[in-house]
Write a protein that holds these residues in place. Structure first.
Motif, short mmCIF file in Angstrom:
data_model
loop_
_atom_site.label_atom_id
_atom_site.label_comp_id
_atom_site.label_asym_id
_atom_site.label_seq_id
_atom_site.Cartn_x
_atom_site.Cartn_y
_atom_site.Cartn_z
N ASP A 119 1.94 44.78 67.30
CA ASP A 119 2.71 43.69 67.91
C ASP A 119 2.09 42.32 67.60
N THR A 120 1.18 42.28 66.64
CA THR A 120 0.50 41.04 66.28
C THR A 120 0.07 41.09 64.82
N ARG A 121 -0.35 39.96 64.30
CA ARG A 121 -1.02 39.89 62.99
C ARG A 121 -2.51 39.84 63.29
N LEU A 122 -3.32 40.05 62.28
CA LEU A 122 -4.78 40.07 62.44
C LEU A 122 -5.44 39.06 61.50
N PRO A 123 -5.08 37.77 61.64
CA PRO A 123 -5.57 36.77 60.68
C PRO A 123 -7.09 36.55 60.71
N ASP A 124 -7.74 36.91 61.81
CA ASP A 124 -9.18 36.68 61.89
C ASP A 124 -10.00 37.78 61.22
N LEU A 125 -9.35 38.87 60.84
CA LEU A 125 -10.06 39.95 60.13
C LEU A 125 -9.98 39.68 58.64
N HIS A 126 -11.12 39.51 58.03
CA HIS A 126 -11.11 39.21 56.59
C HIS A 126 -11.28 40.46 55.75
N ALA A 127 -12.31 41.22 55.96
CA ALA A 127 -12.52 42.50 55.28
C ALA A 127 -13.18 43.42 56.30
N PRO A 128 -12.40 43.89 57.29
CA PRO A 128 -12.99 44.60 58.42
C PRO A 128 -13.53 45.98 58.06
N THR A 129 -14.58 46.36 58.76
CA THR A 129 -15.07 47.74 58.74
C THR A 129 -14.17 48.55 59.66
N ARG A 130 -14.37 49.86 59.71
CA ARG A 130 -13.57 50.70 60.60
C ARG A 130 -13.75 50.27 62.06
N ASP A 131 -14.97 50.00 62.49
CA ASP A 131 -15.21 49.60 63.88
C ASP A 131 -14.49 48.30 64.20
N GLU A 132 -14.56 47.33 63.30
CA GLU A 132 -13.87 46.05 63.51
C GLU A 132 -12.36 46.24 63.52
N PHE A 133 -11.87 47.09 62.63
CA PHE A 133 -10.44 47.42 62.57
C PHE A 133 -9.99 48.02 63.89
N GLU A 134 -10.69 49.06 64.36
CA GLU A 134 -10.30 49.75 65.58
C GLU A 134 -10.33 48.81 66.79
N ALA A 135 -11.33 47.94 66.86
CA ALA A 135 -11.40 46.98 67.97
C ALA A 135 -10.23 46.00 67.92
N ALA A 136 -9.85 45.57 66.72
CA ALA A 136 -8.78 44.58 66.56
C ALA A 136 -7.41 45.16 66.89
N VAL A 137 -7.16 46.42 66.55
CA VAL A 137 -5.83 46.99 66.80
C VAL A 137 -5.67 47.52 68.22
N ALA A 138 -6.78 47.76 68.91
CA ALA A 138 -6.71 48.29 70.28
C ALA A 138 -5.84 47.37 71.14
N GLY A 139 -4.90 47.97 71.85
CA GLY A 139 -4.01 47.22 72.72
C GLY A 139 -2.84 46.57 72.02
N HIS A 140 -2.73 46.75 70.70
CA HIS A 140 -1.64 46.13 69.93
C HIS A 140 -0.78 47.16 69.19
N ILE A 141 -1.02 48.43 69.39
CA ILE A 141 -0.32 49.49 68.65
C ILE A 141 1.02 49.80 69.31
N LEU A 142 2.10 49.55 68.56
CA LEU A 142 3.45 49.90 69.01
C LEU A 142 3.79 51.34 68.63
#
Length: 162
Positions: A119-142
């Motif tokens: 439900d969002t874009r992730l403009p602050d993630l430049h080249a995320p690791t899996r942990d950074e990816f998972e933290a960023a998508v948490a709460g935004h998964i439709l």
């Protein structure tokens, strides 16, 4: 949401051209039944059988992609070399922002392709690791769709006598 590939069926063998033994091209993917309100897609490809399916010790990340545009419904074979505008690679477990095709050291491994409608874009993630990816998508998964392929390296040809 549904995720498919024209290269392999669910739980089927991933063709060699999409692996380290072939051309190492990312496989074609397509998705449908996207939920209303999707603002971007994210993709995570992992191997939970590393290094040996009989004694797995870690989950190996092969590909991360963030900010796939909401109007995109497919990635052709080799799309990792030229992602759609705005999309970016995350870091795989080779510490590279790229596709890393299946290359199991032993046995037949499973490769989980997980596509997330966000439900969002992730403009602050430049080249995320899996942990950074998972933290960023948490709460935004439709919605989440998954496709699993398998791969085992081809056995070396037996040596001929004389």
């Amino acid at each position: 949401m549904q995720l498919r590939s024209s290269a392999f069926e669910s739980m089927g063998s991933i063709p060699r051209k999409h692996t380290c033994e072939g051309d190492d091209l990312s496989p074609p993917l397509e998705w449908s039944d996207v939920p209303e309100g999707t603002r971007s897609f994210a993709l995570l490809v992992q191997d939970p059988d590393a290094p040996d399916p009989a004694a797995p010790r870690r989950i190996f990340v092969h590909w991360i992609v963030v900010d796939l545009p909401p109007d995109v419904r497919q990635l052709p074979a080799g799309a990792a070399a030229k992602l759609p505008p705005g999309a970016r690679h995350g870091k795989n477990d080779y510490n590279k922002a790229a596709w890393a095709g299946p290359c199991p050291p032993i046995g037949r491994h499973r490769y989980f392709f997980a596509l997330y409608a966000l439900d969002t874009r992730l403009p602050d993630l430049h080249a995320p690791t899996r942990d950074e990816f998972e933290a960023a998508v948490a709460g935004h998964i439709l919605a989440r769709a998954e496709l699993v392929g398998t791969y085992q390296k081809e056995a070396a040809a037996p040596r001929r006598a004389g």
